[in-house]
Write a protein that holds these residues in place. Structure first.
Motif, PDB file in Angstrom:
ATOM      1  N   UNK A  12      30.457  35.115  32.332  1.00 11.74           N
ATOM      2  CA  UNK A  12      30.887  36.225  31.485  1.00 11.74           C
ATOM      3  C   UNK A  12      29.779  37.281  31.387  1.00 11.74           C
ATOM      4  N   UNK A  13      28.563  36.824  31.147  1.00  8.00           N
ATOM      5  CA  UNK A  13      27.426  37.750  30.993  1.00  8.00           C
ATOM      6  C   UNK A  13      27.183  38.537  32.267  1.00  8.00           C
ATOM      7  N   UNK A  14      27.217  37.871  33.405  1.00  4.73           N
ATOM      8  CA  UNK A  14      26.965  38.546  34.675  1.00  4.73           C
ATOM      9  C   UNK A  14      27.989  39.638  34.938  1.00  4.73           C
ATOM     10  N   UNK A  15      29.253  39.379  34.625  1.00  7.08           N
ATOM     11  CA  UNK A  15      30.287  40.379  34.891  1.00  7.08           C
ATOM     12  C   UNK A  15      30.252  41.513  33.867  1.00  7.08           C
ATOM     13  N   UNK A  59      35.924  40.193  32.404  1.00  5.24           N
ATOM     14  CA  UNK A  59      34.829  39.216  32.364  1.00  5.24           C
ATOM     15  C   UNK A  59      35.328  37.858  31.860  1.00  5.24           C
ATOM     16  N   UNK A  60      36.235  37.862  30.884  1.00  9.09           N
ATOM     17  CA  UNK A  60      36.834  36.602  30.441  1.00  9.09           C
ATOM     18  C   UNK A  60      37.611  35.960  31.587  1.00  9.09           C
ATOM     19  N   UNK A  61      38.355  36.792  32.323  1.00  7.18           N
ATOM     20  CA  UNK A  61      39.120  36.266  33.445  1.00  7.18           C
ATOM     21  C   UNK A  61      38.232  35.651  34.509  1.00  7.18           C
ATOM     22  N   UNK A  62      37.092  36.297  34.792  1.00  6.53           N
ATOM     23  CA  UNK A  62      36.169  35.742  35.791  1.00  6.53           C
ATOM     24  C   UNK A  62      35.579  34.421  35.307  1.00  6.53           C
ATOM     25  N   UNK A  63      35.287  34.342  34.005  1.00  2.00           N
ATOM     26  CA  UNK A  63      34.738  33.094  33.461  1.00  2.00           C
ATOM     27  C   UNK A  63      35.771  31.977  33.523  1.00  2.00           C
TER      28      UNK A  63
END
Length: 318
Positions: A12-15, A59-63
């Motif tokens: 999440x942080x990275x995105x 970002x939530x979706x990527x996590x």
């Protein structure tokens, strides 16, 4: 808005960081607005809130995609539809920040006005959606949003009061999803035309058409930009998704909204009440920016993993 995950969940942080970098010179300031503790009056500015909603959603979706298997179907609400498109591969995460900066610039001062949330079905609002006031969103069977310039919208409020409707003025400085935003939509389409849009790589439901996005639609800039001036048909899209895919056990509906509002109307849907669909909120209202937000996100992960194992403990949320 999921700030409690920042610095704690690595993906999440990275995105989020990648988004702020891509947003351009104002990215660091936008991050500071997002991380500022409440009260935070700047989050009332749609030109700031809209890109943040996109950033948090994707970002939530990527996590979530790092869990055991990425989501197979995406559906977004308003600017969240662009986050869903990004997650489905219509454009890349490296392009999201710049596109949202361009969208805010395209909005500018056009479309100034407001929005009214009305406790009524959309068809009951037809007599009130006249002139510059339009049905901006169909969020549930009895959840409709009207939008328009301040003057006409004030007149509509008086008429709604006379009609005995319950309504609330939303905290928005723009009349999103109404015709007054057509010039802004056209400007944003010109920017999207410079991006190599691609057909979705996962099933992507549209809250513009209330059905899956076709490959020929996904590559048209005006398809995505035009939603600024068109009705968000979120409830018809969600109903179509559940009617099509929610009849068999195993569908897990992940709600990425901060206040869990996106899953509220579906809890009475037969697919949920009958147990075919499980609703899992990713965030817990009232925990924004605290360690409890990370705990809620991790609890959602465990709930999803249990549901995939077919645990009897996975009853639908009622």
């Amino acid at each position: 808005m999921a700030a409690g995950l920042y610095g704690s969940d690595a993906v999440f942080t990275a995105h989020m960081d990648a988004f702020f970098a891509g947003y351009g010179p104002d990215g660091a300031a936008l991050r500071d607005v997002w991380l500022r503790p409440a009260p935070n009056p700047k989050l009332g500015d749609a030109l700031l809130t809209q890109p943040l909603l996109f950033a948090v959603g994707q970002a939530l979706g990527r996590a979530v995609a790092e869990w055991e298997g990425a989501p197979q179907v995406y559906l977004g609400h308003s600017v969240g539809e662009l986050a869903a498109a990004c997650l489905a591969g219509v454009f890349g995460p490296d392009e999201g920040g710049a596109l949202m900066a361009a969208r805010s610039k395209a909005l500018g001062t056009d479309g100034a006005g407001g929005m009214l949330a009305v406790s009524a079905p959309a068809d009951a609002m037809a007599p009130y959606a006249t002139g510059e006031v339009a049905v901006a969103a169909v969020n549930g069977p009895r959840q409709t949003v009207l939008a328009g310039p301040d003057g006409p919208l004030d007149w509509t409020q008086l008429r709604l009061t006379e009609g005995g409707f319950t309504f609330m003025r939303l905290r928005s400085s723009h009349a999103f999803h109404s015709p007054v935003l057509r010039p802004a939509a056209d400007r944003f389409a010109a920017v999207l035309g410079r991006v190599g849009l691609r057909p979705p790589q996962a099933e992507l439901y549209s809250s513009r058409t209330a059905r899956p996005v076709r490959a020929d639609e996904a590559v048209r800039p005006e398809f995505w930009a035009g939603q600024l001036a068109l009705t968000v048909r979120y409830w018809p899209a969600l109903s179509a998704l559940l009617d099509t895919e929610g009849t068999e056990p195993g569908l897990v509906l992940l709600d990425a909204s901060v206040d869990n509002s996106l899953s509220a109307p579906v809890r009475r849907h037969p697919a949920v009440r009958g147990g075919a669909t499980v609703v899992v909120p990713l965030l817990a209202p009232g925990t924004e920016g605290t360690p409890a937000e990370l705990a809620a996100f991790e609890a959602a992960r465990e709930q999803v993993l249990r549901s995939r194992e077919g645990s009897p403990a996975q009853a639908p949320v009622s």
